[in-house]
Design an enzyme around this catalytic site. Structure first.
Site, short mmCIF file in Angstrom:
data_model
loop_
_atom_site.label_atom_id
_atom_site.label_comp_id
_atom_site.label_asym_id
_atom_site.label_seq_id
_atom_site.Cartn_x
_atom_site.Cartn_y
_atom_site.Cartn_z
N GLU A 155 0.74 -1.20 0.03
CA GLU A 155 0.11 -0.13 0.20
C GLU A 155 0.84 1.29 0.04
O GLU A 155 0.68 2.15 0.94
CB GLU A 155 -1.09 0.00 1.27
CG GLU A 155 -1.69 -1.20 1.45
CD GLU A 155 -2.88 -1.22 2.28
OE1 GLU A 155 -2.88 -0.24 3.00
OE2 GLU A 155 -3.76 -1.97 2.15
N GLU A 266 -6.02 -10.59 -1.81
CA GLU A 266 -6.55 -10.32 -0.68
C GLU A 266 -8.28 -10.23 -1.19
O GLU A 266 -8.86 -9.41 -0.65
CB GLU A 266 -6.33 -9.14 0.08
CG GLU A 266 -4.86 -9.04 0.51
CD GLU A 266 -4.66 -7.86 1.14
OE1 GLU A 266 -5.48 -7.12 1.79
OE2 GLU A 266 -3.46 -7.47 1.41
#
Ligand code: XIL
Length: 361
Positions: A155, A266
């Site tokens: 991220e 994910e």
């Protein structure tokens, strides 16, 4: 890399970063989220049995994050707690499964002490580099033979301007180490995990074209600088409405065009589209009617058709779901604490949902 080359690299990255910042328009502020831990139901979980029998790869949801492993002792020295990570590694071995490592460098769920001196002041760049290297090499030493892929940096693209997330955007890594921390982490990870594929992992790349582009630019620069990134991780926290499968396909192929592999890291398909999330408006809890479950099943199916195509093309390597049964999903508490969701393939009793049946057709 010698000192002059290192300096030249740093200057080039600084200039590039300044250019990125100049060219990107900020998007509206996203609300800040924190992560409440899900309340575990009492009694044995069907998830364990399903994890052993229905999947060929495992990844820890929290147990391999830095905050779970890297601690500061009462003597002021760092120490490592690998209890939970070892347990998962043993589980994977016993079941003949691959294991991924999530994650080495992330602005969330890092231990607070790592950014601070004993007196609470900000640690120096040199000291933070030493602490990070110590972490990466110790983890690599222990797990390098067991790990197929490692999320080296998680991220790192900002939602505000699609360049590297900086200190104002909660990255103390950027704040203290500077913009080349991503490159460095990959070089260290290459040494520490010589056999694993090295992943840069992020969310909304398939949802937000600007963020997808921002990641593309970052990766292009990294490849030009010889940084050993080989795989892009698409988190894919998506929903029953959005994004269209064509955007997912476009995203996978864009990174494939750089010669990189892609993995889905994910995935789940939330029942809530929350279209006005950026205004802080969220949908109310809804009933999961048979129609809605069918809609979700159709979404899983069409997206997996795309995955199969991209796997055949040699770009997509793995698809990982972020959980097994619905009650265990982090989406029950995110982005709205306590608004239960049903984004996965199995219900609370471990029974397959329509989506599972479609994927097994
Ligand atoms: C989430 C876990 O699922 C939660 O249990 C925890 O409370 C917070 O983190 N992106 C990531 C994952 O890279 O590590 C996050 O996992 C979900 C978003």
């Amino acid at each position: 890399m010698n000192k002059d080359e290192q300096k030249a690299l740093e200057q080039k990255m600084k200039a590039r970063y300044a250019e990125f910042k100049k060219n990107f328009k900020p998007t509206p502020e996203m609300p800040e989220f924190n992560f409440p831990e899900p309340q575990l139901p009492e009694g044995p979980l069907p998830d364990t049995e399903l994890a052993a029998t229905q999947f060929n790869l495992v990844v820890a949801e929290n147990e391999c994050k830095m905050g779970s492993i890297y601690h500061k002792g009462a003597d002021g020295k760092p120490f490592f707690d690998f209890t939970a990570a070892d347990r998962l590694r043993d589980f994977a071995k016993k079941n003949g499964q691959d294991m991924r490592w999530h994650t080495l460098v992330w602005h969330n769920q890092s231990p607070d002490w790592i950014f601070k001196n004993d007196d609470g002041s900000k640690v120096s760049r040199e000291e933070l580099e030493t602490r990070l290297k110590n972490y990466i090499f110790t983890v690599g030493e222990r797990y390098r033979d067991d790990i197929c892929s490692v999320d080296v940096v998680n991220e790192c693209i900002s939602d505000k301007n699609f360049v590297l997330r900086d200190g104002a955007d909660r990255s103390q890594w950027f704040d203290i180490l500077g913009p080349d921390y991503v490159d460095k982490a990959f070089f260290w990870a290459k040494e520490a995990f010589p056999k694993s594929s090295l992943v840069i992992n992020d969310y909304n790349l398939e949802m937000v074209p600007g963020k997808r582009e921002g990641m593309y630019k970052l990766l292009k620069g990294m490849l030009e600088r010889g940084v050993p990134v080989d795989t892009v991780g698409l988190q894919m926290h998506i929903n029953v409405e959005y994004p269209p499968v064509s955007e997912i396909e476009k995203t996978i192929e864009l990174y494939g065009s750089l010669g990189l592999k892609v993995i889905v890291t994910e995935m789940e398909i939330s029942m809530y589209a929350d279209r006005e999330q950026d205004k802080g408006i969220f949908e109310e809890r809804k009933e999961y009617t048979p129609e809605l479950l069918e809609k979700q099943a159709a979404r899983y199916e069409e997206i997996f058709e795309c995955f199969k195509k991209e796997a055949k093309a040699g770009i997509l390597k793995d698809v990982v779901l972020w959980g097994i049964t619905d009650p265990m999903s982090w989406k029950n508490n995110f982005p709205v604490p306590g608004r239960t969701d049903a984004p996965l393939l199995f219900d609370g009793e471990g029974k397959p949902k329509p989506a599972f049946d479609r994927l097994c057709k």
